[in-house]
Motif scaffolding. Structure first.
Motif, mmCIF file in Angstrom:
data_model
loop_
_atom_site.group_PDB
_atom_site.id
_atom_site.type_symbol
_atom_site.label_atom_id
_atom_site.label_comp_id
_atom_site.label_asym_id
_atom_site.label_seq_id
_atom_site.Cartn_x
_atom_site.Cartn_y
_atom_site.Cartn_z
ATOM 1 N N ILE A 291 0.839 -1.203 0.000
ATOM 2 C CA ILE A 291 0.000 0.000 0.000
ATOM 3 C C ILE A 291 0.868 1.245 0.000
ATOM 4 N N ASN A 292 1.928 1.250 0.790
ATOM 5 C CA ASN A 292 2.818 2.418 0.843
ATOM 6 C C ASN A 292 3.456 2.690 -0.515
ATOM 7 N N ARG A 293 3.784 1.635 -1.252
ATOM 8 C CA ARG A 293 4.346 1.841 -2.595
ATOM 9 C C ARG A 293 3.328 2.469 -3.519
ATOM 10 N N LEU A 294 2.077 2.058 -3.399
ATOM 11 C CA LEU A 294 1.015 2.643 -4.216
ATOM 12 C C LEU A 294 0.793 4.111 -3.869
ATOM 13 N N VAL A 295 0.865 4.424 -2.578
ATOM 14 C CA VAL A 295 0.720 5.821 -2.150
ATOM 15 C C VAL A 295 1.858 6.667 -2.695
ATOM 16 N N THR A 296 3.063 6.147 -2.627
ATOM 17 C CA THR A 296 4.241 6.878 -3.119
ATOM 18 C C THR A 296 4.133 7.129 -4.620
ATOM 19 N N ARG A 297 3.556 6.164 -5.341
ATOM 20 C CA ARG A 297 3.442 6.294 -6.795
ATOM 21 C C ARG A 297 2.560 7.482 -7.183
ATOM 22 N N ILE A 298 1.561 7.781 -6.385
ATOM 23 C CA ILE A 298 0.684 8.932 -6.670
ATOM 24 C C ILE A 298 1.444 10.237 -6.553
ATOM 25 N N SER A 299 2.318 10.326 -5.574
ATOM 26 C CA SER A 299 2.991 11.608 -5.288
ATOM 27 C C SER A 299 4.210 11.846 -6.164
ATOM 28 N N HIS A 300 4.487 10.953 -7.101
ATOM 29 C CA HIS A 300 5.639 11.143 -7.990
ATOM 30 C C HIS A 300 5.207 11.199 -9.450
#
Length: 300
Positions: A291-300
């Motif tokens: 989930i954290n990787r998916l969240v990070t993908r949005i912010s980049h």
């Protein structure tokens, strides 16, 4: 309202009766800024509706949705306003909250959708195509198109949603929003959902539950509350906020990932301090890292 404001209110109501909705709305808009009373909001909404200011009327009504849902006549005004602004899906979700009046209110939606399909089919199809290709765009644009899709009749919305739920390029948050939008409607429709495990899962839309009504979610919230009860309000808020985000990513298959609520909360609140997590906690950590990787993908 004081005497002066009451006189203005009465004057505005007379203007509405006399077909002078625009003049009435001008008076009521000022009153609405001065006084926080539902009857002023309701009168202003009615005046804007009569004056064909549909978007303004809807936005004003949605500021006090809970007030409009208390009486059938007020609920009817809310639905009429949302339909005037072509918010077909929003109107359907409002009616889902009002099963006691659905027999009287749902025909309003069906008539409005049929009229739109008969008179606006070209623009509706353009709206639908934009919705259908939502996955080709940035997350911000996907959010915008989701909002616009509320102006699609159910038949168009459902057709687009069935594709987007299987589209790997649709952001997981958008897929979850689609399902949350459809959940109250209890539609008997089998769909396939591409989930964060990168697999398709079968689902009947009628079986969807609201997040907060799910037993596993209630257990998670209770465990976090118990862990920080009256001790660390800042950590409690942080954990609750993080859990809420995780639940959105996991919806609607939360119980597939969260097989042991206690281990999930341990993983969530450990802050990487566990020296040797057990198998159940390690499994929860794997999901949370995903989930954290998916969240990070949005912010980049």
């Amino acid at each position: 309202m004081n005497d002066s404001q009451l006189k203005k209110f009465d004057r505005a109501r007379i203007l509405i009766k006399n077909g002078k909705a625009h003049a009435a709305a001008t008076i009521l808009a000022k009153l609405n800024d001065e006084v926080d009373e539902f009857r002023i909001n309701r009168a202003l909404v009615a005046a804007n509706l009569a004056d064909h200011q549909y978007m303004a009327a809807r936005r004003l009504a949605e500021e006090r949705v809970s007030d409009y849902l208390k009486e059938k006549s007020d609920a009817q005004l809310l639905i009429r306003v949302e339909l005037a602004d072509q918010q077909f899906m929003t109107a359907r979700r409002q009616i889902a909250k009002l099963p006691q009046w659905s027999v009287q209110l749902m025909p309003l939606v069906k008539d409005a959708e049929e009229n739109a399909l008969a008179t606006m089919n070209t623009s509706l199809r353009e709206r639908w195509r934009e919705f259908y290709h939502l996955g080709d765009t940035s997350f911000k644009e996907q959010q915008r198109r989701m909002s616009v899709a509320n102006r699609l009749p159910l038949s168009y919305y459902l057709k687009g949603a069935m594709f987007l739920l299987r589209d790997p390029f649709t952001n997981p948050l958008i897929r979850a929003s689609l399902l949350e939008n459809l959940q109250p409607l209890k539609i008997q429709q089998n769909v396939k959902v591409y989930w964060i495990d990168e697999q398709e899962h079968d689902l009947n839309l009628a079986d969807l539950q609201a997040i907060d009504s799910m037993g596993v979610v209630q257990q998670l919230r209770q465990q976090i509350a118990d862990k920080y009860a009256n001790q660390d309000p800042v950590s409690l808020q942080t954990a609750q906020r993080e859990l809420n985000l995780q639940l959105i990513y996991l919806y609607p298959f939360i119980d597939v990932a969260v097989t042991d609520p206690n281990s999930w909360v341990t993983a969530l609140t450990s802050s990487g301090q566990l020296v040797k997590p057990n198998h159940s906690v390690e499994k929860a950590l794997d999901w949370q890292r995903k989930i954290n990787r998916l969240v990070t993908r949005i912010s980049h």
